[in-house]
Design an enzyme around this catalytic site. Structure first.
Site, mmCIF file in Angstrom:
data_model
loop_
_atom_site.group_PDB
_atom_site.id
_atom_site.type_symbol
_atom_site.label_atom_id
_atom_site.label_comp_id
_atom_site.label_asym_id
_atom_site.label_seq_id
_atom_site.Cartn_x
_atom_site.Cartn_y
_atom_site.Cartn_z
ATOM 1 N N GLY A 95 1.182 -1.171 0.115
ATOM 2 C CA GLY A 95 0.149 -0.030 -0.033
ATOM 3 C C GLY A 95 0.871 1.390 0.059
ATOM 4 O O GLY A 95 1.731 1.421 0.927
ATOM 5 N N GLY A 102 -0.461 4.429 0.417
ATOM 6 C CA GLY A 102 -1.149 5.380 1.225
ATOM 7 C C GLY A 102 -0.258 6.032 2.282
ATOM 8 O O GLY A 102 1.014 6.084 2.457
ATOM 9 N N LYS A 157 -0.620 0.099 -6.072
ATOM 10 C CA LYS A 157 -1.271 -0.116 -7.392
ATOM 11 C C LYS A 157 -0.955 1.001 -8.155
ATOM 12 O O LYS A 157 -1.078 0.757 -9.289
ATOM 13 C CB LYS A 157 -2.933 -0.069 -7.065
ATOM 14 C CG LYS A 157 -3.667 -0.067 -7.975
ATOM 15 C CD LYS A 157 -5.200 0.059 -7.494
ATOM 16 C CE LYS A 157 -6.340 -0.201 -8.693
ATOM 17 N NZ LYS A 157 -7.740 -0.111 -8.046
ATOM 18 N N VAL A 171 -2.508 -5.688 -5.217
ATOM 19 C CA VAL A 171 -2.400 -7.212 -4.172
ATOM 20 C C VAL A 171 -3.603 -7.867 -4.245
ATOM 21 O O VAL A 171 -4.803 -7.114 -4.261
ATOM 22 C CB VAL A 171 -2.104 -6.747 -2.726
ATOM 23 C CG1 VAL A 171 -2.316 -7.806 -1.587
ATOM 24 C CG2 VAL A 171 -0.750 -5.747 -2.595
ATOM 25 N N GLU A 203 -16.869 17.988 3.939
ATOM 26 C CA GLU A 203 -15.769 18.888 3.286
ATOM 27 C C GLU A 203 -16.104 18.786 1.836
ATOM 28 O O GLU A 203 -15.932 19.906 1.352
ATOM 29 C CB GLU A 203 -14.484 18.030 3.528
ATOM 30 C CG GLU A 203 -13.942 17.998 4.964
ATOM 31 C CD GLU A 203 -12.372 17.766 5.021
ATOM 32 O OE1 GLU A 203 -11.906 18.530 5.789
ATOM 33 O OE2 GLU A 203 -12.146 16.772 4.578
ATOM 34 N N ASP A 238 -6.304 2.209 7.266
ATOM 35 C CA ASP A 238 -7.817 1.648 7.312
ATOM 36 C C ASP A 238 -8.101 0.360 7.783
ATOM 37 O O ASP A 238 -9.129 -0.038 8.114
ATOM 38 C CB ASP A 238 -8.312 2.076 6.008
ATOM 39 C CG ASP A 238 -8.318 3.485 5.874
ATOM 40 O OD1 ASP A 238 -8.080 4.319 6.891
ATOM 41 O OD2 ASP A 238 -8.500 4.022 4.689
ATOM 42 N N ALA A 252 -5.887 9.669 8.485
ATOM 43 C CA ALA A 252 -4.345 9.778 8.169
ATOM 44 C C ALA A 252 -3.475 9.929 9.373
ATOM 45 O O ALA A 252 -2.540 9.577 9.412
ATOM 46 C CB ALA A 252 -4.301 10.961 7.145
ATOM 47 N N LYS A 278 -5.779 23.714 9.646
ATOM 48 C CA LYS A 278 -6.071 22.684 8.535
ATOM 49 C C LYS A 278 -4.645 22.657 7.678
ATOM 50 O O LYS A 278 -4.078 21.432 7.473
ATOM 51 C CB LYS A 278 -7.492 22.707 7.734
ATOM 52 C CG LYS A 278 -7.453 21.869 6.491
ATOM 53 C CD LYS A 278 -7.899 20.710 6.891
ATOM 54 C CE LYS A 278 -8.316 19.726 5.874
ATOM 55 N NZ LYS A 278 -8.534 18.327 6.069
#
Length: 403
Positions: A13, A15, A41, A84, A174, A301, A318, A378
């Site tokens: 992954g 991410g 990916k 995967v 958002e 996640d 995150a 933010k």
């Protein structure tokens, strides 16, 4: 694994969790300590926390992504672009879609998530549910297409200018914040009266932003309502159709744009690989290993950790994924060096949700933030992630200007 060979660390992954693990482990281990491979990916890493902006058309999609090769140290980390398919725990192998099987001695599973439908029919057929770079591009193009098409129809089509967001969590709020900021510009560009546009946020729970501070929730809802957003709270959706959504009470809202933002479940690979799980998430041990597995870590996640104070799972954010990645990097080194492993202790520094333009809400420490001060925070949080990932250079290159 023999003493003569270096152990192989396989990270699945690209991410937040996978990228931070890769960059941290490259700094903690020497080249003679382990072979490190990252599988993703895509050949780029993207920031999911920014995707609501390109989806609404307020930011170019390319701003949210960066080539993986520009972040990782390729002299220390081997990168494989592939998908995967299954983890074979007994054999210490992972099956990839294109390149077959790869071996590992230590595995970090950070495969991210997929949308959660909660059994509602028609989501994948009729709603926009892909919170990816390509998914954001598709949403933006679709919205602009409907505005362009509206005045070219023989009869006005109200469903062209009716936008439904399913879910009033962070993603939904958002996105509607960005969309509500952009609508006046689209109306001006395509010569459409603003009162022709309708925006709905539909939430099954008794409140928007469930679990968030009620005062901040009220501020957010009032702000968005003033921009023309209508909230339908405590009203579950029973079905998504080609014509819009049908609510549990039978009400139908006609819309050509249904955006699905009701939450996520762990990557299906978790279930397909036989891990004990809840909605695709593995309830990990305190050192972030999967139960009964000495050499498999699960983060982001795909992991489930209970907050002992609230007795509820930590949300799949995150912030949590990045902190887990730092602990996993330390623990991988400990396993290789024969040292003790650390327990993961989340340090929630704050939670901020943008509402479009220069508006946001958030809690940092015990302090509630509204408006521009929350928006500033933010941007700072976003830039802090870039700092963790790639230092000052990445912040200067890709960071958002907080001023």
């Amino acid at each position: 694994m023999t003493l003569a060979t270096k152990p192989t660390i396989l990270i699945l992954g690209g991410g937040y969790g996978g990228m931070v693990t890769a960059t941290k482990i490259a700094k903690q281990l020497g080249q003679n300590d382990a072979n490190v491979t990252l599988v993703s990916k895509h050949n780029y890493h993207y920031q999911t926390t920014w995707l609501h902006e390109p989806a609404a058309g307020t930011m170019h999609a390319d701003r949210t992504r960066m080539p993986i090769s520009s972040v990782i140290n390729e002299s220390k980390i081997n990168f494989i672009q592939d998908e995967v398919q299954e983890i074979h725990r007994e054999e210490n192998k992972v099956t990839l879609k294109e390149k077959g099987q790869v071996d590992y001695d230590y595995l970090v599973t950070a495969l991210g998530s997929v949308p959660e439908t909660f059994g509602v029919g028609g989501v994948f057929e009729h709603a926009f549910s892909k919170w990816t770079v390509n998914g954001a591009r598709e949403m933006k193009d679709h919205i602009e297409y409907l505005f362009a098409k509206y005045n070219n129809e023989p009869e006005p089509r109200d469903d062209y200018l009716t936008f439904v967001v399913a879910g009033a969590g962070f993603t939904g709020m958002e996105f509607i914040g960005e969309l509500s900021e952009r609508i006046p510009h689209l109306c001006e560009e395509y010569d459409i009266p603003k009162n022709k546009v309708k925006m709905y946020v539909i939430e099954a729970a008794p409140t928007a932003l469930p679990g968030f501070d009620p005062e901040l929730v009220e501020y957010a809802m009032n702000l968005l309502e003033n921009r023309g957003v209508e909230f339908k709270i405590n009203q579950p959706i029973s079905e998504v159709t080609a014509d819009g959504v049908i609510l549990k009470d039978g009400e139908e809202i006609k819309s050509k744009t249904v955006v699905w933002a009701t939450g996520v479940r762990g990557n299906p690979v978790i279930e397909q690989s036989g891990f004990e799980n809840m909605r695709g998430r593995v309830k990990v041990e305190k050192d972030l290993r999967a139960p009964g597995e000495d050499n498999i870590f699960v983060i982001g996640d795909c992991s489930l950790m209970i907050n002992e104070e609230t007795e509820r799972p930590f949300p799949p954010t995150a912030q949590i994924a990045m902190q887990q990645a730092e602990t996993v990097a330390v623990n991988l080194k400990a396993l290789i060096k024969g040292e003790s492993l650390q327990e993961f202790k989340p340090d929630i520094k704050g939670t901020v949700a943008s509402l479009g333009g220069k508006e946001a809400i958030g809690i940092v420490g015990n302090k509630k933030l509204y408006g521009t001060s929350a928006n500033f925070m933010k941007k700072m949080i976003d830039n802090r992630y870039l700092w963790i990932l790639g230092g000052a250079g990445l912040v200067l290159k890709r960071g958002k200007n907080p001023f």
